[in-house]
Design a protein around this motif. Structure first.
Motif, PDB file in Angstrom:
ATOM      1  N   SER A  35       0.798  -1.225   0.000  1.00  0.00           N
ATOM      2  CA  SER A  35       0.000   0.000   0.000  1.00  0.00           C
ATOM      3  C   SER A  35       0.829   1.273   0.000  1.00  0.00           C
ATOM      4  CB  SER A  35      -0.965   0.004   1.185  1.00  0.00           C
ATOM      5  OG  SER A  35      -0.246  -0.078   2.389  1.00  0.00           O
ATOM      6  N   GLY A  36       2.058   1.206   0.465  1.00  0.00           N
ATOM      7  CA  GLY A  36       2.924   2.384   0.451  1.00  0.00           C
ATOM      8  C   GLY A  36       3.425   2.729  -0.946  1.00  0.00           C
ATOM      9  N   ARG A  37       3.309   1.778  -1.888  1.00  0.00           N
ATOM     10  CA  ARG A  37       3.724   1.984  -3.275  1.00  0.00           C
ATOM     11  C   ARG A  37       2.643   1.434  -4.196  1.00  0.00           C
ATOM     12  NH1 ARG A  37      10.038   1.398  -4.007  1.00  0.00           N
ATOM     13  NH2 ARG A  37       9.295   1.945  -6.063  1.00  0.00           N
ATOM     14  N   PRO A  38       1.472   2.054  -4.210  1.00  0.00           N
ATOM     15  CA  PRO A  38       0.328   1.504  -4.943  1.00  0.00           C
ATOM     16  C   PRO A  38       0.520   1.393  -6.454  1.00  0.00           C
ATOM     17  CG  PRO A  38      -0.148   3.713  -4.183  1.00  0.00           C
ATOM     18  CD  PRO A  38       1.156   3.314  -3.556  1.00  0.00           C
ATOM     19  N   GLY A  39       1.485   2.064  -7.020  1.00  0.00           N
ATOM     20  CA  GLY A  39       1.717   1.980  -8.452  1.00  0.00           C
ATOM     21  C   GLY A  39       2.531   0.759  -8.859  1.00  0.00           C
ATOM     22  N   ASP A  40       3.177   0.123  -7.886  1.00  0.00           N
ATOM     23  CA  ASP A  40       3.974  -1.083  -8.155  1.00  0.00           C
ATOM     24  C   ASP A  40       3.103  -2.302  -7.911  1.00  0.00           C
ATOM     25  OD1 ASP A  40       6.111   0.598  -8.603  1.00  0.00           O
ATOM     26  OD2 ASP A  40       7.002   0.288  -6.625  1.00  0.00           O
ATOM     27  N   VAL A  41       2.660  -2.923  -8.979  1.00  0.00           N
ATOM     28  CA  VAL A  41       1.714  -4.035  -8.893  1.00  0.00           C
ATOM     29  C   VAL A  41       2.335  -5.288  -9.504  1.00  0.00           C
ATOM     30  CG1 VAL A  41      -0.572  -4.851  -9.613  1.00  0.00           C
ATOM     31  CG2 VAL A  41      -0.231  -2.437  -9.020  1.00  0.00           C
ATOM     32  N   VAL A  42       2.171  -6.410  -8.822  1.00  0.00           N
ATOM     33  CA  VAL A  42       2.640  -7.707  -9.299  1.00  0.00           C
ATOM     34  C   VAL A  42       1.415  -8.546  -9.631  1.00  0.00           C
ATOM     35  CG1 VAL A  42       3.883  -9.802  -8.638  1.00  0.00           C
ATOM     36  CG2 VAL A  42       4.678  -7.574  -7.831  1.00  0.00           C
ATOM     37  N   SER A  43       1.457  -9.242 -10.754  1.00  0.00           N
ATOM     38  CA  SER A  43       0.334 -10.107 -11.108  1.00  0.00           C
ATOM     39  C   SER A  43       0.758 -11.562 -11.000  1.00  0.00           C
ATOM     40  CB  SER A  43      -0.171  -9.800 -12.517  1.00  0.00           C
ATOM     41  OG  SER A  43       0.823 -10.101 -13.465  1.00  0.00           O
ATOM     42  N   THR A  44      -0.195 -12.418 -10.670  1.00  0.00           N
ATOM     43  CA  THR A  44       0.068 -13.837 -10.519  1.00  0.00           C
ATOM     44  C   THR A  44      -1.204 -14.630 -10.778  1.00  0.00           C
ATOM     45  OG1 THR A  44       1.045 -15.511  -9.072  1.00  0.00           O
ATOM     46  CG2 THR A  44      -0.386 -13.894  -8.029  1.00  0.00           C
ATOM     47  N   GLY A  45      -1.052 -15.898 -11.008  1.00  0.00           N
ATOM     48  CA  GLY A  45      -2.190 -16.780 -11.204  1.00  0.00           C
ATOM     49  C   GLY A  45      -2.614 -17.421  -9.890  1.00  0.00           C
ATOM     50  N   PRO A  46      -3.760 -18.075  -9.882  1.00  0.00           N
ATOM     51  CA  PRO A  46      -4.287 -18.685  -8.658  1.00  0.00           C
ATOM     52  C   PRO A  46      -3.362 -19.737  -8.032  1.00  0.00           C
ATOM     53  CG  PRO A  46      -5.984 -18.602 -10.338  1.00  0.00           C
ATOM     54  CD  PRO A  46      -4.703 -18.196 -10.995  1.00  0.00           C
ATOM     55  N   ALA A  47      -2.722 -20.577  -8.838  1.00  0.00           N
ATOM     56  CA  ALA A  47      -1.853 -21.626  -8.281  1.00  0.00           C
ATOM     57  C   ALA A  47      -0.644 -21.014  -7.576  1.00  0.00           C
ATOM     58  CB  ALA A  47      -1.404 -22.583  -9.377  1.00  0.00           C
ATOM     59  N   ALA A  48      -0.021 -20.016  -8.198  1.00  0.00           N
ATOM     60  CA  ALA A  48       1.126 -19.358  -7.577  1.00  0.00           C
ATOM     61  C   ALA A  48       0.702 -18.612  -6.312  1.00  0.00           C
ATOM     62  CB  ALA A  48       1.780 -18.401  -8.565  1.00  0.00           C
TER      63      ALA A  48
END
Length: 67
Positions: A35-48
């Motif tokens: 939340s302190g860096r809301p522009g840095d987003v990581v995406s992942t799938g359900p298994a990971a």
């Protein structure tokens, strides 16, 4: 960034803004951010995500076991 419903960690306390948040895009990957860096987003799938959550709960990352 899309208008997403971000959910804060249940371990987040106070108004410091220091927590992990997760959101899911319909038909797309799960998204994580600090939340302190809301522009840095990581995406992942359900298994990971399941694997990550299992390791966090087991205390693999040094924070102790999580309930």
């Amino acid at each position: 960034m899309l208008d997403l419903a971000w959910q804060k960690s249940s371990f987040s306390t106070g108004d410091h803004g220091e927590c992990v948040e997760v959101a899911a895009r319909p038909g797309g990957p799960m998204l994580l951010r600090e939340s302190g860096r809301p522009g840095d987003v990581v995406s992942t799938g359900p298994a990971a995500m399941r694997m990550l959550m299992a390791r966090v709960k087991a205390g693999v990352f040094g924070g102790g076991r999580v309930g």
